[in-house]
Design an enzyme around this catalytic site. Structure first.
Site, mmCIF file in Angstrom:
data_model
loop_
_atom_site.group_PDB
_atom_site.id
_atom_site.type_symbol
_atom_site.label_atom_id
_atom_site.label_comp_id
_atom_site.label_asym_id
_atom_site.label_seq_id
_atom_site.Cartn_x
_atom_site.Cartn_y
_atom_site.Cartn_z
ATOM 1 N N PRO A 2 0.823 -1.220 0.000
ATOM 2 C CA PRO A 2 0.000 0.000 0.000
ATOM 3 C C PRO A 2 0.854 1.265 0.000
ATOM 4 O O PRO A 2 1.553 1.543 0.969
ATOM 5 C CB PRO A 2 -0.802 -0.110 1.300
ATOM 6 C CG PRO A 2 -0.628 -1.506 1.786
ATOM 7 C CD PRO A 2 0.686 -1.970 1.236
ATOM 8 N N GLU A 3 0.839 1.987 -1.084
ATOM 9 C CA GLU A 3 1.433 3.314 -1.126
ATOM 10 C C GLU A 3 0.280 4.296 -1.329
ATOM 11 O O GLU A 3 -0.881 3.936 -1.145
ATOM 12 C CB GLU A 3 2.494 3.396 -2.230
ATOM 13 C CG GLU A 3 3.662 2.437 -1.966
ATOM 14 C CD GLU A 3 4.795 2.544 -2.977
ATOM 15 O OE1 GLU A 3 4.990 3.624 -3.535
ATOM 16 O OE2 GLU A 3 5.473 1.526 -3.196
ATOM 17 N N LYS A 61 0.463 8.062 3.148
ATOM 18 C CA LYS A 61 0.002 6.687 3.344
ATOM 19 C C LYS A 61 -0.847 6.549 4.592
ATOM 20 O O LYS A 61 -1.246 5.443 4.953
ATOM 21 C CB LYS A 61 1.205 5.746 3.424
ATOM 22 C CG LYS A 61 2.094 5.791 2.187
ATOM 23 C CD LYS A 61 3.386 5.044 2.439
ATOM 24 C CE LYS A 61 4.430 5.382 1.394
ATOM 25 N NZ LYS A 61 5.753 4.833 1.725
ATOM 26 N N ARG A 292 16.631 -2.932 0.905
ATOM 27 C CA ARG A 292 15.562 -3.313 -0.010
ATOM 28 C C ARG A 292 16.144 -3.347 -1.408
ATOM 29 O O ARG A 292 17.343 -3.584 -1.555
ATOM 30 C CB ARG A 292 14.353 -2.393 0.114
ATOM 31 C CG ARG A 292 14.578 -1.063 0.736
ATOM 32 C CD ARG A 292 13.307 -0.294 0.987
ATOM 33 N NE ARG A 292 12.599 -0.709 2.185
ATOM 34 C CZ ARG A 292 12.949 -0.407 3.441
ATOM 35 N NH1 ARG A 292 14.034 0.292 3.635
ATOM 36 N NH2 ARG A 292 12.238 -0.777 4.454
#
Length: 308
Positions: A2-3, A61, A292
């Site tokens: 979810p962004e 967000k 990441r």
DNA sequence: GCCATGACCTGGCCGC
DNA sequence: TGCGGCCAGGTCATGG
């Protein structure tokens, strides 16, 4: 994951389904989901039961539902939700049997609201509403009532690129200067929620690819016009994702009805390692970045590539 | 003040 | 088949 576009899709769904409906019960199945509530599940229940959701608002967000008391008077706090990496707010009864169900809000006059979160990075909390430090209203992109106050945990983050305020040239120029202030790489700055909120790993990579900028390029060595191009690209890619209902990879993101978005079909570089760049055909590369990954085209996005 | 890094967490996937 | 380890990543705390 979810962004901003995904959260906005959820916010719009909440606005359609839960506003005006009193909370009749709160059931916390996993304390970690309410870990930011100082008084824990009992406090969350006490602060929500009998209240009515009056508006669904978003910045970056973060999404929150403003509250009215049993007497209908607005309260000075709101139910704040962050979806983390895998959070879902659902109105479908199917959520009742979901193994990752964390919080169940019983609502009068219709379907209940369910917070499902596999990786438990998301949370719910009732937070105090504070005047916005930048003097303006909170941002939202869906036509919901604009909040003049921000929940305390949101007060430190910047406006997001879909915020109407950032459509104003002066505000955009100030953001441009803010981006170029530090020595960090441009992607690190894009991910810094205190600079501009809502951009995550996916849309950062996509925006940088569209602008032809390497993720590690020092922000303070970029010309204003190039930073503007990156910001414009980030805004554009998020607006397109919003139209598509968000990005879904592994069913970790769905809207309140449990449906997945389909913007992942439009991703140029994120998750496309080894696939041809849609622009030049060069194989997309993945590199480690801050625990990441960064995906980019080594030809279109050269680290030392001359920029305008 | 700025910046980098690690911790948190769970489930899917891969190699042995 | 089963086990261990890696990976995904948003936010925050910590330390330089």
């Amino acid at each position: 994951m979810p962004e901003l576009p995904e959260v906005e899709t959820v916010r719009a769904g909440l606005a359609d389904h839960v506003l005006g409906r009193p909370v009749t019960g709160v059931r916390v199945l996993r304390d970690r989901a309410v870990r930011r509530q100082a008084g824990g599940a009992a406090e969350l229940e006490a602060l929500l039961t009998g209240r009515t959701f009056t508006a669904a608002v978003r910045r970056g967000k973060f999404c929150w539902l403003t509250l009215a008391g049993p007497d209908g008077e607005p309260e000075d706090h709101a139910l704040l939700v962050h979806l983390g990496m895998s959070g879902q707010l659902l109105i479908s009864e199917d959520a009742r049997s979901n193994p990752h169900l964390r919080v169940h809000l019983e609502l009068a006059g219709g379907p209940d609201l369910w917070f499902v979160d596999q990786r438990t990075f998301g949370y719910l909390t009732v937070a105090d509403l504070l005047p916005t430090p930048d003097g303006g209203p909170g941002g939202d992109a869906g036509g919901a009532p604009v909040a003049a106050l921000l929940p305390a945990p949101v007060a430190h983050i910047g406006r997001d690129l879909l915020d109407p305020v950032l459509a104003e040239p002066a505000a955009r120029a100030a953001l441009n200067r803010r981006v170029r202030r530090g020595r960090r790489g441009i992607k690190t700055v894009l991910l810094d929620q205190t600079v501009t909120a809502g951009i995550g790993n996916i849309y950062a990579d996509e925006a940088l690819w569209r602008a032809g900028v390497h993720y590690a390029r020092p922000a303070d060595r970029m010309r204003p016009g190039l930073v503007a191009a990156v910001l414009d690209a980030a805004e554009a890619v998020m607006r397109q994702a919003l139209v598509a209902g968000g990005t879904s990879f592994d069913a970790l993101y769905v809207n309140v009805n449990g449906a997945s978005g389909y913007f992942d079909r439009s991703l140029a570089v994120y998750g496309q390692e080894g696939e041809p760049c849609p622009r030049c055909g060069t194989s997309i590369v993945r590199e480690a970045f801050a625990n990441r990954s960064s995906f980019f085209c080594p030809r279109c996005q050269r680290a030392g590539r001359p920029q305008t």
